[in-house]
Design a protein around this motif. Sequence first.
Motif, mmCIF file in Angstrom:
data_model
loop_
_atom_site.group_PDB
_atom_site.id
_atom_site.type_symbol
_atom_site.label_atom_id
_atom_site.label_comp_id
_atom_site.label_asym_id
_atom_site.label_seq_id
_atom_site.Cartn_x
_atom_site.Cartn_y
_atom_site.Cartn_z
ATOM 1 N N GLU A 20 0.799 -1.054 0.046
ATOM 2 C CA GLU A 20 -0.138 0.067 0.093
ATOM 3 C C GLU A 20 0.921 1.138 -0.012
ATOM 4 O O GLU A 20 0.728 2.313 -0.542
ATOM 5 N N ASP A 49 -1.522 12.615 2.576
ATOM 6 C CA ASP A 49 -2.136 12.158 3.936
ATOM 7 C C ASP A 49 -2.234 10.892 3.850
ATOM 8 O O ASP A 49 -2.866 10.059 2.983
ATOM 9 N N GLN A 51 -2.849 8.843 6.487
ATOM 10 C CA GLN A 51 -3.369 8.359 7.980
ATOM 11 C C GLN A 51 -4.358 7.004 7.793
ATOM 12 O O GLN A 51 -4.497 6.336 8.898
ATOM 13 N N HIS A 52 -5.066 6.939 6.898
ATOM 14 C CA HIS A 52 -5.710 5.935 6.429
ATOM 15 C C HIS A 52 -5.059 4.550 6.501
ATOM 16 O O HIS A 52 -5.655 3.424 6.524
ATOM 17 N N LEU A 53 -3.788 4.502 6.365
ATOM 18 C CA LEU A 53 -3.051 3.337 6.388
ATOM 19 C C LEU A 53 -3.317 2.589 7.825
ATOM 20 O O LEU A 53 -3.423 1.262 7.825
ATOM 21 N N GLU A 54 -3.799 3.478 8.675
ATOM 22 C CA GLU A 54 -4.120 2.947 10.183
ATOM 23 C C GLU A 54 -5.131 1.717 9.922
ATOM 24 O O GLU A 54 -5.283 1.144 11.098
ATOM 25 N N ASN A 55 -5.811 1.762 8.963
ATOM 26 C CA ASN A 55 -7.148 1.102 8.850
ATOM 27 C C ASN A 55 -6.718 -0.200 8.389
ATOM 28 O O ASN A 55 -7.511 -1.321 8.209
ATOM 29 N N LEU A 56 -5.463 -0.456 7.621
ATOM 30 C CA LEU A 56 -4.992 -1.665 7.182
ATOM 31 C C LEU A 56 -4.910 -2.727 8.463
ATOM 32 O O LEU A 56 -4.790 -2.661 9.541
ATOM 33 N N ARG A 195 -7.439 31.534 2.818
ATOM 34 C CA ARG A 195 -6.995 31.456 1.374
ATOM 35 C C ARG A 195 -7.182 32.689 0.690
ATOM 36 O O ARG A 195 -6.344 33.431 -0.143
ATOM 37 N N SER B 138 -3.875 18.623 2.507
ATOM 38 C CA SER B 138 -5.001 17.199 2.498
ATOM 39 C C SER B 138 -5.715 17.415 1.588
ATOM 40 O O SER B 138 -6.241 18.737 1.053
ATOM 41 N N GLN B 140 -9.306 18.441 -0.281
ATOM 42 C CA GLN B 140 -10.366 19.473 0.120
ATOM 43 C C GLN B 140 -11.551 19.338 -0.178
ATOM 44 O O GLN B 140 -12.499 20.040 -0.025
ATOM 45 N N PRO B 303 -12.351 1.678 3.911
ATOM 46 C CA PRO B 303 -11.884 2.761 4.774
ATOM 47 C C PRO B 303 -10.313 2.810 4.446
ATOM 48 O O PRO B 303 -9.632 3.912 4.663
ATOM 49 N N ALA B 304 -9.643 1.961 4.198
ATOM 50 C CA ALA B 304 -8.267 1.695 4.009
ATOM 51 C C ALA B 304 -7.804 2.520 2.696
ATOM 52 O O ALA B 304 -6.669 3.177 2.663
ATOM 53 N N SER B 305 -8.695 2.911 1.717
ATOM 54 C CA SER B 305 -8.370 3.794 0.751
ATOM 55 C C SER B 305 -9.056 5.148 0.789
ATOM 56 O O SER B 305 -8.963 6.029 -0.003
ATOM 57 N N ALA B 306 -9.722 5.681 1.991
ATOM 58 C CA ALA B 306 -10.597 6.702 2.081
ATOM 59 C C ALA B 306 -9.536 7.985 1.869
ATOM 60 O O ALA B 306 -8.569 7.840 2.140
ATOM 61 N N LEU B 307 -10.031 8.769 1.303
ATOM 62 C CA LEU B 307 -9.207 10.412 1.317
ATOM 63 C C LEU B 307 -9.197 11.108 2.600
ATOM 64 O O LEU B 307 -8.510 12.126 2.662
ATOM 65 N N GLY B 310 -10.300 8.013 7.103
ATOM 66 C CA GLY B 310 -10.843 6.650 6.785
ATOM 67 C C GLY B 310 -10.498 5.856 8.218
ATOM 68 O O GLY B 310 -11.237 4.871 8.513
ATOM 69 N N LYS B 311 -9.465 6.102 9.060
ATOM 70 C CA LYS B 311 -9.223 5.624 10.295
ATOM 71 C C LYS B 311 -10.328 5.437 11.263
ATOM 72 O O LYS B 311 -10.663 4.425 12.053
ATOM 73 N N SER B 313 -13.839 5.345 9.874
ATOM 74 C CA SER B 313 -15.095 5.049 9.431
ATOM 75 C C SER B 313 -15.230 3.519 9.755
ATOM 76 O O SER B 313 -14.458 2.703 9.519
#
Lengths: 337, 337, 337, 337
Positions: A20, A49, A51-56, A195, B138, B140, B303-307, B310-311, B313
């Motif tokens: 991943e 970002d 962070q979602h790797l934490e979900n693997l 912005r 991140s 947007q 969730p593991a691919s969420a933008l 994801g963590k 969800s």
Amino acid sequence: MIVVMQHGAGREKIDHVVSEIGKHGFKAHLSEGQERTIIGIVGDGRLTDLQHLENLPGVDAIVKVLKPFKLVGRDFHPADTVVKLDGVEIGADKVVIMAGPCAIESESQLYAAAKAVKEAGAKVLRGGAFKPRSSPYSFQGLGEEGLKLMARVKEEFGLLSVTEALTPATVELVAEYTDIIQIGARNMQNFGLLREVGKIDRPVLLKRGMMNTVEELLLSAEYILAEGNGRVILCERGIRTFEKYTRATLDVSCIPVCKRYSHLPVIADPSHAAGSWSYVAGLSMAAIAAGADGLLVEVHPDPASALSDGKQSLRPEKFQALMKQLKAVAAVMGRSL
Amino acid sequence: MIVVMQHGAGREKIDHVVSEIGKHGFKAHLSEGQERTIIGIVGDGRLTDLQHLENLPGVDAIVKVLKPFKLVGRDFHPADTVVKLDGVEIGADKVVIMAGPCAIESESQLYAAAKAVKEAGAKVLRGGAFKPRSSPYSFQGLGEEGLKLMARVKEEFGLLSVTEALTPATVELVAEYTDIIQIGARNMQNFGLLREVGKIDRPVLLKRGMMNTVEELLLSAEYILAEGNGRVILCERGIRTFEKYTRATLDVSCIPVCKRYSHLPVIADPSHAAGSWSYVAGLSMAAIAAGADGLLVEVHPDPASALSDGKQSLRPEKFQALMKQLKAVAAVMGRSL
Amino acid sequence: MIVVMQHGAGREKIDHVVSEIGKHGFKAHLSEGQERTIIGIVGDGRLTDLQHLENLPGVDAIVKVLKPFKLVGRDFHPADTVVKLDGVEIGADKVVIMAGPCAIESESQLYAAAKAVKEAGAKVLRGGAFKPRSSPYSFQGLGEEGLKLMARVKEEFGLLSVTEALTPATVELVAEYTDIIQIGARNMQNFGLLREVGKIDRPVLLKRGMMNTVEELLLSAEYILAEGNGRVILCERGIRTFEKYTRATLDVSCIPVCKRYSHLPVIADPSHAAGSWSYVAGLSMAAIAAGADGLLVEVHPDPASALSDGKQSLRPEKFQALMKQLKAVAAVMGRSL
Amino acid sequence: MIVVMQHGAGREKIDHVVSEIGKHGFKAHLSEGQERTIIGIVGDGRLTDLQHLENLPGVDAIVKVLKPFKLVGRDFHPADTVVKLDGVEIGADKVVIMAGPCAIESESQLYAAAKAVKEAGAKVLRGGAFKPRSSPYSFQGLGEEGLKLMARVKEEFGLLSVTEALTPATVELVAEYTDIIQIGARNMQNFGLLREVGKIDRPVLLKRGMMNTVEELLLSAEYILAEGNGRVILCERGIRTFEKYTRATLDVSCIPVCKRYSHLPVIADPSHAAGSWSYVAGLSMAAIAAGADGLLVEVHPDPASALSDGKQSLRPEKFQALMKQLKAVAAVMGRSL
């Protein structure tokens, strides 16, 4: 960034994480400990970002190694930034004092405040035309009329001005009448507004939100720099804690912390933190002694009749006395007023 | 409101305070204690800010007696408000579950999420088109394209929709495509935005700011009601504390506290508070058991691919299992799903 | 104290409250507002806990008017207290610097630290023999052996000493070997320990708990004074907040706030607040500029090998440089070192 | 543990860190990123404090990877611990309710409370004989007389008892009269006290400090287990935040978080968190729905005359009604009362 695997996570799960990481364009670097495997992610994690790797499956935690800001950081810009404006320099040798009423209430009030502030040696006049208030029943400011008053009065006294913009739509209007645009604490993470002020040619005074970390303050500044406006002044104004004797807790450490990680100038607002004029002198002195590049102080000709925050405003004579003390402490810091 | 005089404050100072109170149209009521005099202010202190009286000579403190909100309070509106929309009632017998992804990422993602959410029994589809993110690097959000996607997908599944408006200028645009307008935690005190959603004919989901008291949440709701929009749903989503194992601290007490002081419905967002999917079920159950009228839950097909987020969800199958449990706990509370 | 009745509470409920107030030996003073009745309680509410009145039917809230402390307050003791000990005065003209290692580790370490501290101009040597540590696996201090070392070394250098007592049972032991007894932050509300140090003839350095308000700090000092020991030195050492770049948040406002309400001397501990040596100088300067009577600073001859808190300890040469700056800022405050 | 080097730290500094790691008996594992080098420390960092490595030249930060507790953690003890005592099991199928007055005030009060509590179905009688109070002027408890009363009354009703020990010296005394020893929130980091209760053969109810993290709660439990006493019950009782409508903020997430990381049973104290009886039912329901193994609830026969915390105590009839609701919610969780 580092991925910490769970105790006992097997080869398959580790391989999945590595794959991943590769998909996002980074390299993985394995380190197998006694109890757990950790996987280093090689590459600039600030811009993606992950962070979602934490979900693997098998992942216990993601640990950030780098600070998430870049443009505002010292790593690639070691020298201090000096914000220059009409001969006034913020972040250079001189400590810059900005003072005036919380809200612009009337011509006579603003005039009296400007006179007091100028005589005492301040360089910038503060005053709000648009006031963010917790209650819809509180005074909300004079609006554009206030901006015009401000422009006239600051001109007359040869001061610079700072006032707050509350919405993206009014940034241009505020910029027309004022020298420095303030982003208030409640708007520190109003990203549309950030912005917008990032696109104009005016210094921005960015106040730390009352429950935002220093890291988030720097990230909000990053929004402004990312749009092209590099003239950002950071401002510590007190954070919200459990303590009740003061309105907020001035986080004086924020000053050396910002100086360590960022090249931007830092000032402090002792008035909103204190919530009571009797602590303003002590906090002002503390901020300068901690290395602040300036102050934003509330001064009102008649605090007992103020429409907003009178309780924390200094009378002109108290402000004058404070300025003398500030001069002395600035000298100890190798600076002048 | 009550003015507490300093120890030893003399007659002259007391008279001065009494006269100032009179100037603002209130009556003063003296009470001389053993050590100090206290002065009661008779009249509706909610509609006038008298805090500056604290600056008069001899005054020690101003103590507020009444809660500062009025329209949202139970004193003059004892019965519960039920927010109605296309046959769905929020604040009535049925607990209303709103679920979906943090951010709208693509048609297939939203479609899969809506399908899962609908099948499990949720009534409202959530999903952000404009995302407020701490870092400018991140994701947007998809913007208007996301709104259009949302409108199409929720229609197809017979769901209502809720999505966030970030700026006053985009409120109308969001209202065009969505059923319920969300005001995010970072915008709870963005008063221009509150006034804007107060003027339109759409229910508003008002999230508590992570740094805001319940009193401030109710005052922000007061802004919306004061503009004429009475369909406000309060939402507890976790406050910022020193605890580090969760992203925020879900203040479950906020639910009975709001119910005591206000007639507005209250829901909870367990996902943002937890910051990790593994606590979402526990917090969801707790919120309903504490009397919440609904939930806002993050559900993502992958969730593991969420933008974004994801963590925290839930996968569809976890959400489906949770819905069964929620049904049982709702029944204990004399409600249904 | 003031009892605020609920909206619409009738005569019977009001009479009940008045009669209960009478039972506790106080007089009631009625004030009927437009919407609510408030009842003033005349008498010294500091010495009786009346909070349970809030449980009577028809009562909305109890509001405290007086500060709950008495002996430590300025109302009945307006002049500053100066804590005197062997020619050193804390709370008088001279700013008193206390410095040394977090924990006493060995004779050579303590000797080197004492030498550095003395040469730089500090008057009191600090060092812990009993260390409270979050983890049972961390170094817990040398115990009585450490106390003996401390007594020998401070004698040799003509310094006073301050060290912590952790339990009521060890107060006498600590008092035998040390000049000033420290009550650590974690023990600020260990009331048995407070009473014990209230009975002995030694100055007490009372650290604010990281979770305690200034009011609670003053109430804890009240415990010590109530037992007869008036030589209490208050110490701000940082409170716990959501900020993560520092170990704690030095609440610099605590200094002027304590000075306003109490006659006791106040010092600051910049080292524990900062959690990193690089912020210690800035916080030290800030504390003195805010009016502190002294500092408690961690100095270690070799921080990288320290068994406890090495990260926040200053090397001798950094401490010496800081002392020069402190001298200058003390002079601005009209004081000397 | 991971050492993150500063941007640009050279070979020499890296080698120095590696060599220091070796001196403490650990292996170093280098990982050179694009911008920075990170050094993994291989070995059990829980048992050695390496924080001072942060003081070495060129080091930016130390990042902990493993949770710092061991005996209380699930890694090496995956199965739930059930605390057994005279036929009552805490942490097993049945939810255990502990109830009674805040303080033991008199025989008649305790008798009436015990009767109410027993009839409603509680298994454990609570009541304090030694009361930690912020003010020296508040009621401090009946002491040993209270313990004796407690022993007599709980016996008569066939209840177990729980009461607080305040100092190491009184642990044995308390253990003589009571079944479960409570460590109060203010003493959660009173390590001498923790060690003392770690040595005796009694279950310990360990309350979370109002400003302590869950990690610190687990580390305090680790102190007790490290001394040999494995019968520890964790208790969430509300943490201190900026919110003012409740006395503390019940951190309901603490329950699933503790369950995830630790094998120890977890209960909640809704009364101290709420600070007002009107929120106690809601918080009790929430805690059980979130997975708590029991509750500690304040019940007083006549709250309006209570000497301590009357405001947050339930009357017997309210408690009885609550118990019915709790039974229903326990059933949803697959448990009974």
